[in-house]
Design an enzyme around this catalytic site. Structure first.
Site, short mmCIF file in Angstrom:
data_model
loop_
_atom_site.label_atom_id
_atom_site.label_comp_id
_atom_site.label_asym_id
_atom_site.label_seq_id
_atom_site.Cartn_x
_atom_site.Cartn_y
_atom_site.Cartn_z
CG PHE A 253 -6.77 78.35 -36.35
CD1 PHE A 253 -7.72 77.39 -36.68
CD2 PHE A 253 -6.86 78.97 -35.11
CE1 PHE A 253 -8.74 77.07 -35.79
CE2 PHE A 253 -7.86 78.65 -34.22
CZ PHE A 253 -8.81 77.69 -34.55
CG ASP A 254 -1.81 77.34 -42.73
OD1 ASP A 254 -0.93 78.20 -42.73
OD2 ASP A 254 -2.30 76.85 -43.76
CE LYS A 255 -3.44 84.26 -45.28
NZ LYS A 255 -4.32 84.05 -46.49
CB VAL B 222 -6.29 73.85 -36.97
CG1 VAL B 222 -7.31 73.32 -37.97
CG2 VAL B 222 -6.76 73.60 -35.54
#
Length: 885
Positions: A570-572, A774
């Site tokens: 995941f990107d934050k 994501v």
């Protein structure tokens, strides 16, 4: 061209004034494409002219030219349009074998690079515009006999007749001027001449290459022209319309049953039962014979041909009843396949019908009813309560709540408010706030509103989704590629085995009739009917169910891969978090009231336009009453990189990072405040110390807070079998660790630059095999491209996100992720079940028929397995996310 051949294309990049092959934008494009499945090599070749050539080595069975073009656009580049892209849809679904035959015929057209036709009727062709124009392509498709015989060109006027004509969008790329020769496998393209000029700073406007226009193409199956079709609506070429094959199959069953009753009761002469069986042959074999003849003309021996040979063999041996049973069940299975494809197809067609056909447009003081296709950006449309919105745009008058479930999958209506200046914001539609932006096909609530159109009807989010879903239908999944290869080897082996068994009477002491009968029984048993339909029916149903849930899945490949991977990255910012900082902590110093601290912060930060300032202001206002926030600040100065200085009630105020006070020797921080600050930093907060005069008022902490659903989403993903949940972020490691602990990730990697994110994804793929990424599809495009499956959130308003992703969550809702992962896993399970059933039945029936099982019993099991896998695949249309609490 066979699907296993690799293709090399050399394409000029359309990056205005970029002449340096080492330009960062080109480097970013190469990184974005290099990790994509099906692309073996990407590199830049310096051409003789001024443009760099992008050289691609790719496998067309895995990735298409149009997908490569999308990925290039997602990172700001465009490719020349020499290689055209044509998408259309048949008026009716096909059988899996007919679709494959049609694909092969299209690939035989000179100039066609790749072509695919899905059983649902989606047609996708990539072609060389130097060799073949789109008009010639359409003409040649129109003359391919049997499967389709006519194409019609449909104008907006003919689109109004929805009952007579079902029209679906076509995406095509116009021909571009070109200047070189074409080679069949090593296709090269020299750069087009550019206007001379000096090198300037370049900007990459993401202009769509999709030439939607007003033209939409509509393909009639089995030889009906537009005129014929309007008065004789037989989608599948029979006298009973699209139900012809099912009715023929049922008539075959009725005559077969009548003949069997005559034989069993011994009523009537012997010729009566034989005549009834022959009539059953006629009805049961009509469509099968048509398809068999098409295959023979194409020099292919498919399952239809094998079935006819087996039925003819049974008749030659006097086993008319068994032959009639074979053709009845085979035609019944065929018609059920047709029904299954139609059912899944209708779920997708429903998307295309969401947008209304007309809109009420303000023209000065008047309101006119116009066709949606004529709307232009800047037009003002009136939308009454409970009406569907006709176009993508922004609200310029009125307030309401809009049901966006048809586009984004959101279950709760979204409140909408007007913008001050619609004309100023429609040019940057992607950046418009969600409470101001609306989409075509969504449903207005109880308030009447006026909407300024931002996009043409053919370029709306809904139109693009329908077009992309159509392309996705025509993409073959990895399992489907395997089954196709298996059939190409298996069918000739079966024919060889049958030929040997016909001469078994030479070795075994039995009559030729017995050997021939056994060979025909093996022929029936070994025909992989169930295998042919097992994968495409499951993939199409899965893609259709995802689309209905607000998720765009670009084909069977991403659907299958997402169903088998165990790691998601995941990107934050904007993915796991809200994407904007919030005031989370307020710690007052000893002897200071929290209200005083917040009042000073509000007074000073109200004069700043820094992103953190707006977070402090909003947070302070939420916690303060109007009476306690009546302070004013003046003489406000920004301290670059450190904070802000101002004067409040005659005292100098600093709101700044702790390092400022040591750098300027303003004052020494109290130990209690130092410890409080260190704890907040350890928890991932961005902190600021507040000093007023000679008093430290306290410390405030700001953080990009996790989404409310993030923690529950991670729990649901673990329940689905996702073992590794990893965050890759550009923020410092402490912030990354804090967010990871809050939402329940298994690992967090911080301090990563964009190129380091790509390397992190590559490492994860090496360690864990498959990994999904994501993100928002904008800054994360290279990392998403290097993942097994790239998943973009909030794609409804972002062209870049739609292009970069393999899977697009149309709503800005992380909660859609477990739904699509669960659907993908269920699709993978159903595909495995269908493969086990189809291959298992063949594996059991072949030896059983060799050792004496009769044709009738073999037919029951054989066709029963076909019907079973079709029904099993249709279960995906009713999929529900059971992990949703």
């Amino acid at each position: 061209m066979t699907q296993t051949e690799k293709i090399r294309l050399e394409l000029p990049l359309v990056l205005p004034t970029v002449i340096d092959a080492n330009d960062l934008c080109i480097d970013r494009l190469i990184k974005g494409l290099s990790g994509r499945g099906g692309i073996e090599k990407v590199h830049i070749k310096k051409a003789d002219g001024s443009e760099p050539l992008l050289c691609l080595h790719y496998d067309p069975s895995i990735i298409s030219v149009s997908r490569i073009r999308e990925l290039a656009q997602s990172v700001g580049a465009q490719l020349t349009k020499r290689y055209g892209h044509y998408v259309a849809r048949l008026t009716a679904p096909l059988h899996a074998r007919s679709a494959r035959l049609f694909s092969n015929r299209l690939r035989g057209i000179s100039g066609v690079l790749e072509a695919e036709v899905s059983p649902s009727g989606a047609v996708r062709v990539e072609y060389d515009t130097e060799t073949l124009s789109q008009a010639d392509l359409v003409t040649q498709i129109g003359f391919i006999g049997g499967v389709i015989a006519s194409l019609s060109h449909t104008t907006p006027e003919t689109m109004k007749n929805k009952e007579a004509e079902k029209v679906f969008p076509v995406d095509s790329h116009r021909e571009a001027p070109a200047a070189t020769q074409t080679e069949s496998r090593d296709t090269q393209h020299e750069p087009r001449p550019e206007d001379p000029g000096e090198h300037q700073e370049h900007q990459h406007d993401d202009q769509s290459e999709h030439d939607h226009g007003d033209s939409k193409d509509h393909v009639h199956a089995h030889g009906a022209t537009d005129k014929e079709h309007a008065g004789h609506d037989h989608d599948h070429g029979g006298i009973f319309g699209e139900k012809s094959e099912l009715i023929f199959a049922l008539l075959a069953g009725a005559f077969m049953l009548a003949g069997w009753l005559c034989t069993w009761t011994q009523s009537g002469p012997d010729w009566l039962s034989t005549t009834l069986f022959c009539i059953a042959y006629l009805f049961g074999g009509y469509f099968t014979t048509k398809e068999a003849l098409e295959n023979i003309l194409a020099r292919r021996f498919e399952i239809d041909t094998l079935m006819l040979v087996a039925a003819a063999g049974a008749g030659a041996l006097g086993k008319w009843g068994e032959g009639a049973l074979l053709l009845f069940l085979f035609s019944l299975g065929h018609s059920l396949e047709h029904f299954a494809m139609g059912r899944a197809r209708r779920a997708i067609e429903a998307l295309a019908k969401l947008a209304p056909e007309t809109a009420s447009v303000k023209r000065g003081d008047k309101v006119e009813e116009v066709a949606v296709e004529t709307l232009k950006p800047g037009d003002i449309v009136l939308v009454k309560p409970n009406e569907r919105l006709p176009a993508d745009g922004v609200v310029v008058k009125g307030t309401t709540s809009v049901n966006q479930a048809p586009v984004t999958g959101e279950s709760v209506p979204v409140d909408k408010q007007p913008v001050a200046d619609g004309a100023a914001v429609i040019a940057a539609f992607e950046k418009v706030a969600a409470n101001n932006r609306v989409f075509a096909g969504t449903i207005n609530g109880s308030g009447g509103i006026e909407v300024m159109v931002a996009k043409l009807a053919a370029q709306s989010t809904m139109a693009r989704v329908v077009q992309m879903v159509t392309e996705a239908e025509a993409q073959r999944s990895p399992t489907q590629q395997f089954t196709d290869k298996f059939e190409r080897i298996f069918v000739p082996v079966v024919l060889a085995l049958v030929a040997l068994l016909m001469f078994a009477f030479i070795v075994v002491d039995e009559p030729f009739a017995d050997s021939f009968y056994r060979a025909m029984a093996v022929l029936v048993a070994a025909s992989p009917c169930a295998l042919a339909i097992s994968v495409p029916s499951a993939v199409l149903s899965g893609v259709a169910r995802a689309g209905r849930g607000g998720v765009l899945v670009k084909g069977g490949g991403p659907l299958e891969n997402l169903g088998s991977l165990t790691s998601i990255a995941f990107d934050k910012t904007g993915t796991l978090t809200e994407g904007k900082p919030k005031l989370t902590d307020v710690i007052a110093a000893d002897g200071v009231e929290e209200l005083e601290l917040l009042a000073v912060v509000l007074a000073v930060e109200s004069h700043s336009d820094h992103p953190l300032a707006s977070a402090l202001v909003d947070g302070a206002r939420d916690r303060l009453s109007k009476e306690s926030s009546a302070l004013t600040a003046d003489d406000v100065k920004s301290i670059t990189g450190r904070g802000i200085q101002a004067s409040v009630n005659g005292e100098t105020v600093y709101i700044a990072k702790p390092v400022l006070f040591s750098e300027m020797s303003i004052a020494s921080l109290p130990d209690a405040l130092v410890k409080a600050n260190e704890k907040l930093v350890a928890d991932g907060r961005t902190t600021m110390i507040v000093l007023k005069g000679k008093r430290f008022l306290g410390v405030v902490g700001v953080m990009d807070t996790p989404r409310e659903v993030a923690a529950s989403v991670m729990v649901r993903l673990r329940a689905l079998g996702i073992e590794r949940l990893i965050m890759i972020s550009g923020d410092n490691q402490q912030v990354a660790d804090s967010v990871a602990r809050t939402v329940g990730l298994t690992e967090a990697r911080g301090d990563l630059m964009p190129e380091q994110k790509v390397e992190a994804i590559k490492q994860l793929r090496e360690q864990h095999g498959k990994v999904a990424m994501v993100g928002d599809g904008v800054n994360d495009a290279p990392a998403m491209a290097n993942s097994t499956v790239g998943i973009a959130m909030g794609a409804a308003g972002s062209d870049v996100a739609l292009e970069a992703a393999d899977v697009a969550l149309m709503g800005d809702d992380l909660g859609q992720l477990p739904f699509v992962v669960g659907l993908s896993r269920q699709t993978s399970r159903i595909i495995r079940q269908n493969l086990w059933v189809s291959l298992g039945v063949v594996a059991v029936l072949i030896p059983a028929t060799i050792f004496g099982l009769n044709i009738g019993t073999a037919v029951l099991f054989h066709e029963g397995s076909t019907i079973l896998v079709v029904i099993n695949a249709l279960r995906l249309l009713a999929f529900q996310d059971k992990t949703d609490a």
